[in-house]
Enzyme design. Structure first.
Site, PDB file in Angstrom:
ATOM      1  N   HIS A 198       8.117  -5.711  -0.786  1.00 34.28           N
ATOM      2  CA  HIS A 198       7.131  -6.045  -1.822  1.00 34.28           C
ATOM      3  C   HIS A 198       6.494  -4.775  -2.379  1.00 34.28           C
ATOM      4  CE1 HIS A 198       6.274 -10.511  -1.998  1.00 34.28           C
ATOM      5  NE2 HIS A 198       7.228 -10.449  -1.092  1.00 34.28           N
ATOM      6  N   ALA A 206      -3.205  -8.346  -0.342  1.00 33.75           N
ATOM      7  CA  ALA A 206      -2.173  -8.843   0.567  1.00 33.75           C
ATOM      8  C   ALA A 206      -2.835  -9.617   1.690  1.00 33.75           C
ATOM      9  CB  ALA A 206      -1.372  -7.678   1.131  1.00 33.75           C
ATOM     10  N   ARG A 232       6.809  -3.340  -6.311  1.00 31.54           N
ATOM     11  CA  ARG A 232       5.642  -3.097  -7.173  1.00 31.54           C
ATOM     12  C   ARG A 232       5.625  -1.683  -7.713  1.00 31.54           C
ATOM     13  NH1 ARG A 232       2.949  -5.623  -3.058  1.00 31.54           N
ATOM     14  NH2 ARG A 232       1.867  -3.735  -2.408  1.00 31.54           N
TER      15      ARG A 232
END
Length: 172
Positions: A52, A36, A56
């Site tokens: 996010h 990231a 995931r």
């Protein structure tokens, strides 16, 4: 998917590029690493990062690296892993605000790609399709992003452009 190769996923805001990149990586049997480049500088960005992470799910190793991307890739992409970098646009922004030379860093990245042993999936924004930015900084960023996307696209075997959640393969 056992034939995953290093791929650049381009697109505009909310084009589906991150979700598509995650699906490419998720199909691999390799250990999944998420690098990231974002920093949680405000509440809205914290919320985006949380979304996010939730999308995931479990099974990912997350590395937060806003500047030393090549160092993180050298370390993480050398161990039977697939690495997802989300995203090059925020990395570039971080570099520019830190006073680092984007062209030098792009060269370092493409040198890494020339020797990488395991696949990396990059997410990057295509920012040059809209209006010309009003400010010199905005124009410098747009130009640097276009150059970065070009050198990475030339260095990787696959490039896909996302629009409205649909992939258009530019290079395979």
């Amino acid at each position: 998917m056992t034939d995953l190769v290093t791929t650049l996923v381009l697109g505009g805001a909310r084009s589906g590029k991150s979700a598509f990149a995650e699906s490419l990586v998720s199909a691999s049997a390799l250990t999944k690493v998420y690098v990231a480049t974002a920093t949680a500088g405000d509440e809205e960005m914290k919320s985006r990062i949380a979304l996010h992470r939730a999308r995931r799910g479990e099974g990912w190793i997350t590395i937060e690296e806003p500047l030393a991307l090549v160092d993180a890739l050298t370390r993480e992409a050398s161990r039977n892993r697939v690495v997802l970098v989300d995203c090059l646009t925020l990395w570039l922004s971080n570099l520019m605000f830190a006073g680092r030379d984007p062209e030098v860093e792009a060269r370092r990245l493409t040198q890494f790609l020339g020797v990488a042993k395991h696949p990396v999936v990059f997410v990057s924004n295509e920012v040059g399709l809209g209006l010309v930015p009003e400010t010199p900084l905005g124009r410098a960023f747009r130009d640097a992003q276009g150059r970065l996307n070009q050198v990475v696209a030339a260095a990787v075997p696959q490039v896909v452009f996302m629009a409205a959640g649909l992939p258009l393969w530019l290079k395979r």
